[in-house]
Design a protein around this motif. Structure first.
Motif, PDB file in Angstrom:
ATOM      1  N   UNK A  39       0.820  -1.157   0.133  1.00 35.07           N
ATOM      2  CA  UNK A  39       0.127  -0.007  -0.063  1.00 35.07           C
ATOM      3  C   UNK A  39       0.792   1.344  -0.097  1.00 35.07           C
ATOM      4  N   UNK A  40       0.595   1.941  -1.007  1.00 29.71           N
ATOM      5  CA  UNK A  40       1.358   3.369  -1.144  1.00 29.71           C
ATOM      6  C   UNK A  40       0.574   4.464  -0.508  1.00 29.71           C
ATOM      7  N   UNK A  45      -4.734  -0.863  -0.920  1.00 34.81           N
ATOM      8  CA  UNK A  45      -3.837  -1.970  -0.787  1.00 34.81           C
ATOM      9  C   UNK A  45      -3.988  -2.822  -2.048  1.00 34.81           C
ATOM     10  N   UNK A  46      -2.772  -3.172  -2.605  1.00 28.47           N
ATOM     11  CA  UNK A  46      -2.645  -3.699  -3.841  1.00 28.47           C
ATOM     12  C   UNK A  46      -1.979  -5.077  -3.600  1.00 28.47           C
ATOM     13  N   UNK A  47      -2.624  -6.175  -4.370  1.00 31.93           N
ATOM     14  CA  UNK A  47      -1.972  -7.473  -4.538  1.00 31.93           C
ATOM     15  C   UNK A  47      -0.419  -7.623  -5.155  1.00 31.93           C
ATOM     16  N   UNK A  92       5.988   1.452  -1.047  1.00 32.52           N
ATOM     17  CA  UNK A  92       5.164   1.238  -0.336  1.00 32.52           C
ATOM     18  C   UNK A  92       5.332   0.446   0.914  1.00 32.52           C
ATOM     19  N   UNK A  93       4.272   0.422   1.893  1.00 35.91           N
ATOM     20  CA  UNK A  93       4.173  -0.398   2.789  1.00 35.91           C
ATOM     21  C   UNK A  93       3.909  -2.013   2.561  1.00 35.91           C
ATOM     22  N   UNK A 123       9.103  -0.252   2.331  1.00 29.76           N
ATOM     23  CA  UNK A 123      10.126  -0.309   1.333  1.00 29.76           C
ATOM     24  C   UNK A 123      10.036   1.108   0.336  1.00 29.76           C
ATOM     25  N   UNK A 124      11.085   1.580   0.372  1.00 33.29           N
ATOM     26  CA  UNK A 124      11.120   3.060  -0.433  1.00 33.29           C
ATOM     27  C   UNK A 124      12.291   2.685  -1.456  1.00 33.29           C
TER      28      UNK A 124
END
Length: 127
Positions: A39-40, A45-47, A92-93, A123-124
């Motif tokens: 999720x950015x 939230x994205x798979x 995103x996280x 994660x960045x």
């Protein structure tokens, strides 16, 4: 019941790699399918990817296919997400989640298939 805990996030340059880990407590871990989501900021939230309990089947979002790989070690109650060729849009996280439902590729992309969620790891990816 399992409790996933993610680790391994951090800051990386575009084109670099990271490996996330998800350690899950509980003796029944090996019976759960596991999924990764992200999720950015300001987005839903994205798979990302999923793996069956036996590691015999995996399924990925088109956006990460060929760059990300998920694997698991049931002896260690751990799932991994190897991320290569990272892009700024991968920032995103990242969450891992456990599902008691039978693994079915497309269905494994739905958040409601998952019963237990970790707290996430950031994660960045810098350009």
């Amino acid at each position: 019941q399992v409790q996933p805990v993610e680790s391994g996030g951090g800051l990386v340059q575009a084109g670099g790699s990271l490996r996330l880990s998800c350690a899950a407590s509980g003796r029944t871990f090996r019976t759960y399918g596991m999924g990764w989501f992200r999720q950015a900021p300001g987005k839903e939230r994205e798979f990302v990817g999923a793996i069956s309990w036996s590691a015999g089947s995996t399924y990925y979002a088109d956006s990460v296919k060929g760059r990300f790989t998920t694997s698991r070690d049931n002896a260690k109650n751990t799932v991994y997400l190897q991320m290569n060729s990272l892009k700024p849009e991968d920032t995103a996280v990242y969450y891992c989640a456990a599902s008691q439902y039978p693994f079915n590729g497309p269905s494994s992309s739905r958040p409601r298939q998952y019963d237990y969620w970790g707290q996430g790891t950031q994660v960045t990816v810098s350009s």
